[in-house]
Design a protein around this motif. Structure first.
Motif, PDB file in Angstrom:
ATOM      1  N   GLU A   1       4.411 -41.706  33.663  1.00  0.00           N
ATOM      2  CA  GLU A   1       5.289 -41.068  34.649  1.00  0.00           C
ATOM      3  C   GLU A   1       5.477 -39.579  34.377  1.00  0.00           C
ATOM      4  OE1 GLU A   1       8.740 -43.873  36.092  1.00  0.00           O
ATOM      5  OE2 GLU A   1       8.559 -44.058  33.917  1.00  0.00           O
ATOM      6  N   ILE A   2       4.990 -39.101  33.227  1.00  0.00           N
ATOM      7  CA  ILE A   2       5.313 -37.744  32.780  1.00  0.00           C
ATOM      8  C   ILE A   2       4.051 -36.898  32.668  1.00  0.00           C
ATOM      9  CG2 ILE A   2       6.341 -36.394  30.899  1.00  0.00           C
ATOM     10  CD1 ILE A   2       7.926 -38.943  30.144  1.00  0.00           C
ATOM     11  N   ASP A   3       4.102 -35.704  33.231  1.00  0.00           N
ATOM     12  CA  ASP A   3       3.054 -34.697  33.056  1.00  0.00           C
ATOM     13  C   ASP A   3       3.536 -33.634  32.080  1.00  0.00           C
ATOM     14  OD1 ASP A   3       0.651 -35.161  34.348  1.00  0.00           O
ATOM     15  OD2 ASP A   3       1.370 -34.424  36.278  1.00  0.00           O
ATOM     16  N   VAL A   4       2.684 -33.261  31.137  1.00  0.00           N
ATOM     17  CA  VAL A   4       3.037 -32.178  30.210  1.00  0.00           C
ATOM     18  C   VAL A   4       1.925 -31.132  30.207  1.00  0.00           C
ATOM     19  CG1 VAL A   4       4.554 -33.545  28.724  1.00  0.00           C
ATOM     20  CG2 VAL A   4       2.103 -33.525  28.265  1.00  0.00           C
ATOM     21  N   TRP A   5       2.329 -29.877  30.143  1.00  0.00           N
ATOM     22  CA  TRP A   5       1.407 -28.746  30.076  1.00  0.00           C
ATOM     23  C   TRP A   5       1.760 -27.926  28.837  1.00  0.00           C
ATOM     24  CZ3 TRP A   5      -2.246 -27.356  33.998  1.00  0.00           C
ATOM     25  CH2 TRP A   5      -2.250 -28.201  35.108  1.00  0.00           C
ATOM     26  N   GLY A   6       0.810 -27.838  27.892  1.00  0.00           N
ATOM     27  CA  GLY A   6       1.111 -27.162  26.640  1.00  0.00           C
ATOM     28  C   GLY A   6       0.179 -26.002  26.354  1.00  0.00           C
ATOM     29  N   ALA A   7       0.674 -25.062  25.547  1.00  0.00           N
ATOM     30  CA  ALA A   7      -0.139 -23.929  25.091  1.00  0.00           C
ATOM     31  C   ALA A   7       0.363 -23.514  23.723  1.00  0.00           C
ATOM     32  CB  ALA A   7      -0.047 -22.754  26.070  1.00  0.00           C
TER      33      ALA A   7
ATOM     34  N   PHE B   1       0.728 -27.229  17.070  1.00  0.00           N
ATOM     35  CA  PHE B   1       1.833 -26.264  17.185  1.00  0.00           C
ATOM     36  C   PHE B   1       1.836 -25.708  18.601  1.00  0.00           C
ATOM     37  CE2 PHE B   1       4.053 -22.788  14.417  1.00  0.00           C
ATOM     38  CZ  PHE B   1       5.287 -23.331  14.734  1.00  0.00           C
ATOM     39  N   GLN B   2       1.570 -26.611  19.557  1.00  0.00           N
ATOM     40  CA  GLN B   2       1.676 -26.250  20.964  1.00  0.00           C
ATOM     41  C   GLN B   2       3.139 -26.280  21.391  1.00  0.00           C
ATOM     42  OE1 GLN B   2      -0.943 -29.262  22.763  1.00  0.00           O
ATOM     43  NE2 GLN B   2      -1.766 -27.618  23.999  1.00  0.00           N
ATOM     44  N   TRP B   3       3.398 -25.667  22.513  1.00  0.00           N
ATOM     45  CA  TRP B   3       4.733 -25.702  23.106  1.00  0.00           C
ATOM     46  C   TRP B   3       4.576 -26.120  24.553  1.00  0.00           C
ATOM     47  CZ3 TRP B   3       9.103 -24.415  20.139  1.00  0.00           C
ATOM     48  CH2 TRP B   3       8.798 -24.028  18.831  1.00  0.00           C
ATOM     49  N   LEU B   4       5.389 -27.062  24.967  1.00  0.00           N
ATOM     50  CA  LEU B   4       5.254 -27.607  26.319  1.00  0.00           C
ATOM     51  C   LEU B   4       5.889 -26.650  27.319  1.00  0.00           C
ATOM     52  CD1 LEU B   4       5.851 -31.404  25.688  1.00  0.00           C
ATOM     53  CD2 LEU B   4       3.718 -30.093  25.661  1.00  0.00           C
ATOM     54  N   MET B   5       5.047 -25.947  28.043  1.00  0.00           N
ATOM     55  CA  MET B   5       5.503 -24.965  29.029  1.00  0.00           C
ATOM     56  C   MET B   5       6.110 -25.655  30.242  1.00  0.00           C
ATOM     57  SD  MET B   5       4.558 -22.097  27.544  1.00  0.00           S
ATOM     58  CE  MET B   5       4.192 -20.738  28.674  1.00  0.00           C
ATOM     59  N   HIS B   6       5.613 -26.861  30.546  1.00  0.00           N
ATOM     60  CA  HIS B   6       6.132 -27.615  31.688  1.00  0.00           C
ATOM     61  C   HIS B   6       6.184 -29.094  31.315  1.00  0.00           C
ATOM     62  CE1 HIS B   6       5.526 -24.078  34.207  1.00  0.00           C
ATOM     63  NE2 HIS B   6       4.305 -24.002  33.725  1.00  0.00           N
ATOM     64  N   ILE B   7       7.265 -29.753  31.694  1.00  0.00           N
ATOM     65  CA  ILE B   7       7.389 -31.206  31.619  1.00  0.00           C
ATOM     66  C   ILE B   7       7.844 -31.650  33.008  1.00  0.00           C
ATOM     67  CG2 ILE B   7       8.479 -33.182  30.484  1.00  0.00           C
ATOM     68  CD1 ILE B   7       9.108 -31.342  28.122  1.00  0.00           C
ATOM     69  N   ARG B   8       7.012 -32.435  33.689  1.00  0.00           N
ATOM     70  CA  ARG B   8       7.308 -32.766  35.080  1.00  0.00           C
ATOM     71  C   ARG B   8       7.098 -34.248  35.352  1.00  0.00           C
ATOM     72  NH1 ARG B   8       8.351 -28.494  38.165  1.00  0.00           N
ATOM     73  NH2 ARG B   8       7.850 -26.437  37.283  1.00  0.00           N
ATOM     74  N   GLU B   9       7.795 -34.736  36.339  1.00  0.00           N
ATOM     75  CA  GLU B   9       7.574 -36.093  36.814  1.00  0.00           C
ATOM     76  C   GLU B   9       6.277 -36.105  37.610  1.00  0.00           C
ATOM     77  OE1 GLU B   9      10.385 -39.544  38.663  1.00  0.00           O
ATOM     78  OE2 GLU B   9      10.468 -37.587  39.658  1.00  0.00           O
ATOM     79  N   LYS B  10       5.375 -36.985  37.223  1.00  0.00           N
ATOM     80  CA  LYS B  10       4.045 -36.958  37.829  1.00  0.00           C
ATOM     81  C   LYS B  10       4.100 -37.230  39.336  1.00  0.00           C
ATOM     82  CE  LYS B  10       0.510 -38.126  35.464  1.00  0.00           C
ATOM     83  NZ  LYS B  10      -0.513 -38.850  34.685  1.00  0.00           N
TER      84      LYS B  10
END
Length: 427
Positions: free
Chosen positions: A191-197, A202-211
């Motif tokens: 159910e969860i989308d994550v976008w990391g950089a 040692f990434q950081w999740l720039m976005h956490i969204r409901e898919k």
């Protein structure tokens, strides 16, 4: 339409990576007609993995041609993809990487990707990686070299700077971070989308969204995290409170890069449990191969978080496959980190190759935190490729995990001698 390609898997005796790869290879029909060449210097482990591949290939009706050899150079001509999963005398040397610094008062969490352990992983691993790279340059120069071994960031950085191979690192760490977040949110991972950089582990999740809806889940995460069990992944949560974004991938991995990382636990890797698990897995594999044990159900399904096959299918079929996370040479993908650094970001894979997706600059405080680690990794790579004990000492002395010059000198002398058989110039 099927495509014929050759996948060479170096270090195929690795049961962990090998089994995950097999799950993905033998549950797709899109790679039917492709050749999988398994390579390992351990003939017994190689035979076991080749036999298991044969069973799973037949079970999944995947139509893949399976080869095996202990001769790496014989395997490489004609390769389209070269996978690396090697580790040199893994548990014995890694245990020393953890225990020797501890003896001198240095507090590490794992001793694998950062701190003194990360340095010596780099020193002994890069010479062998460069042997592979030179062979790829000579025998299959158009192949994509996919690294699966730690220390990922340092391997990909070294290849980006000093080799002429197309290199990509793959890690499932972002999915582990998603698991932690799902526990706090009370949602399922799909159910969860994550976008990391950031950097590997040692990434950081720039976005956490409901898919399903695209809804920003950060507000809900802040609300539910405030009342969640305080013993659950405490280091990541302290960083989340301070910097406003969630770090990947787990306290033990993230803690490798921080002087206070031990606050999330400094127990190290469970070597005894790993050895017991290997015995159990070997027994299970042997039973599946000889037919005395059923194939576990999860072995007949795609793996959790591995993306080698997705990359291969995207390239072979020009499908523009989205890969949630991969390690690439930066070159401006994260504009406020050094260009000659390996970073972990989302990717697209298609017939034109690997295309990193830039999420823009990191928040300035996070970029400054990662830049400290960037210098450590750059200097460790230089020490390894030049076989320089002097540079190795400097790499220790700028590492935030190292808090004593006396300890640094003692660690360097002791672990250099242990690793001396593997340390040699790469350039």
């Amino acid at each position: 339409m099927t495509k014929s390609a050759k996948i060479v898997f170096i270090g195929a005796g690795s049961a962990a990576f090998g089994l995950s790869l097999f799950q993905d290879l033998f549950t797709t029909r899109k790679l039917a007609g492709c050749t999988l060449t398994l390579v390992d210097t351990n003939a017994d482990a190689l035979d076991r993995m080749a036999d298991l591949a044969g069973v799973l290939n037949q079970r999944g009706e995947a139509g893949i041609v399976i080869e095996k050899t202990t001769d790496r150079r014989a395997a490489l001509p004609g390769a389209d993809f070269v996978l690396n999963a090697i580790a040199i005398d893994r548990n014995r040397l890694w245990k020393l990487d953890f225990e020797v610094p501890k003896k001198y008062g240095i507090r590490q969490t794992l001793g694998e990707n950062g701190g003194p352990g990360g340095l010596f992983f780099t020193l002994r691993t890069l010479p062998l990686i460069f042997d592979f790279a030179r062979d790829v340059e000579e025998l299959c120069p158009d192949a994509l070299f996919i690294n699966l071994s730690n220390p990922e960031s340092r391997v990909v950085m070294a290849l980006g700077k000093y080799a002429r191979v197309k290199a990509l690192g793959l890690c499932h760490g972002i999915f582990l971070a998603r698991w932690f977040i799902a526990q706090i949110l009370g949602m399922t991972e799909p159910e969860i989308d994550v976008w990391g950089a950031g950097l590997n582990h040692f990434q950081w999740l720039m976005h956490i969204r409901e898919k399903a809806t695209g809804r920003d889940l950060y507000p809900l995460l802040r609300e539910r995290e405030a009342t969640h069990d305080p013993s659950f992944t405490p280091l990541a949560r302290r960083l989340f409170h301070a910097f406003g974004l969630w770090p990947t991938c787990s306290d033990d991995h993230t803690g490798e890069y921080l002087p206070y990382g031990w606050e999330g636990g400094e127990h190290g890797f469970d070597f005894d449990g790993d050895e017991r698990g290997r015995v159990i897995l070997k027994d299970l594999m042997d039973g599946v191969i000889d037919g005395t044990k059923p194939i576990p159900e999860d072995w007949t399904k795609p793996s959790w978080g591995e993306r080698v096959v997705a990359v291969a299918e995207g390239i072979l079929y020009n499908e523009k496959r989205f890969i949630e996370s991969g390690i690439v040479y930066n070159r401006g993908v994260i504009p406020n980190l050094p260009p000659d650094l390996a970073v972990e970001v989302p990717l697209l894979a298609d017939a034109a190759g690997i295309h990193p997706v830039s999420l823009g600059p990191l928040p300035d405080p996070i970029a400054k935190l990662l830049t400290m680690q960037a210098g450590v990794q750059q200097l460790a790579v230089e020490a390894a490729v030049r076989s320089s004990k002097e540079l190795a000492l400097e790499a220790l002395l700028i590492d935030p995990v190292v808090t004593s010059t006396d300890a640094a000198l003692k660690i360097l002398d002791e672990l250099w001698e242990v690793n001396k058989p593997y340390i040699r110039p790469c350039i």
